[in-house]
Write an enzyme that holds these catalytic residues in place. Structure first.
Site, short mmCIF file in Angstrom:
data_model
loop_
_atom_site.label_atom_id
_atom_site.label_comp_id
_atom_site.label_asym_id
_atom_site.label_seq_id
_atom_site.Cartn_x
_atom_site.Cartn_y
_atom_site.Cartn_z
N HIS A 1 -46.69 -12.84 13.05
CA HIS A 1 -47.72 -13.57 12.32
C HIS A 1 -47.07 -14.39 11.21
CE1 HIS A 1 -47.31 -9.60 10.44
NE2 HIS A 1 -47.71 -10.15 9.29
N HIS B 1 -47.59 -16.22 7.55
CA HIS B 1 -48.38 -16.28 6.33
C HIS B 1 -48.43 -17.72 5.82
CE1 HIS B 1 -48.27 -11.85 5.44
NE2 HIS B 1 -47.24 -11.95 6.27
N GLY C 1 -39.74 -6.89 6.01
CA GLY C 1 -41.04 -6.65 5.40
C GLY C 1 -42.21 -6.76 6.35
N GLN C 2 -41.95 -6.90 7.66
CA GLN C 2 -43.04 -6.98 8.63
C GLN C 2 -43.68 -5.60 8.75
OE1 GLN C 2 -41.90 -8.19 12.59
NE2 GLN C 2 -44.01 -8.39 13.27
#
Length: 149
Positions: free
Chosen positions: A112, A114, A105-106
């Protein structure tokens, strides 16, 4: 489920959007800045207060990030999670979520982390096959991972 509009991974001149944010060439609402990392309010938050911790230097995925930087990224996220709990924002719990690769799902190929404030009924759901696995299967998985280290 309808496909969400994907965020652009690059600026109009082709620069990685998170590199542009980290260098100050693109706007963001910053909650943390140091020499190595920035943390910003997510443009498409799961819940109000959803933050992103990202390195200023480009690293496409977690494997490209030096281990010391990975540790620092999680330390910043831990500090921000505590700060979220001290705000008036609704935050009864926190998820740290790192999508490492497109299949996970990147959407933007710049690592990064979340930091997502959570509360009952917030709508964030991870669906999976949560059934208990056999001891044999777990032993085989563990052996494969140990051998690959």
């Amino acid at each position: 489920m309808a496909e969400l509009h994907r965020l652009p991974a690059t600026t109009t001149d082709g620069e990685c959007v998170f590199c542009a944010i980290g260098s100050g060439r693109a706007p963001a609402a910053f909650v943390h800045e140091d020499e190595e990392f920035v943390a910003i309010a997510d443009l498409r938050p799961v819940t109000t207060g959803h933050l992103l911790v990202l390195p200023r230097a480009h690293a496409a995925d977690l494997a490209a990030l030096p281990p010391s930087a990975g540790a620092r990224m999680f330390t910043i996220a831990q500090e921000l999670a505590a700060a979220l709990r001290r705000t008036d924002l609704r935050c009864e719990a926190v998820n740290l979520f790192l999508a490492d690769g497109e299949a996970a799902g990147q959407e933007i190929p710049h690592v990064h982390l979340h930091v997502i404030p959570r509360f009952p009924g917030d709508g964030f759901v991870l669906e999976a096959d949560w059934r208990v696995r056999s001891r044999e299967e777990l032993t085989e998985v563990a052996a494969q991972v140990r051998a690959a280290r």
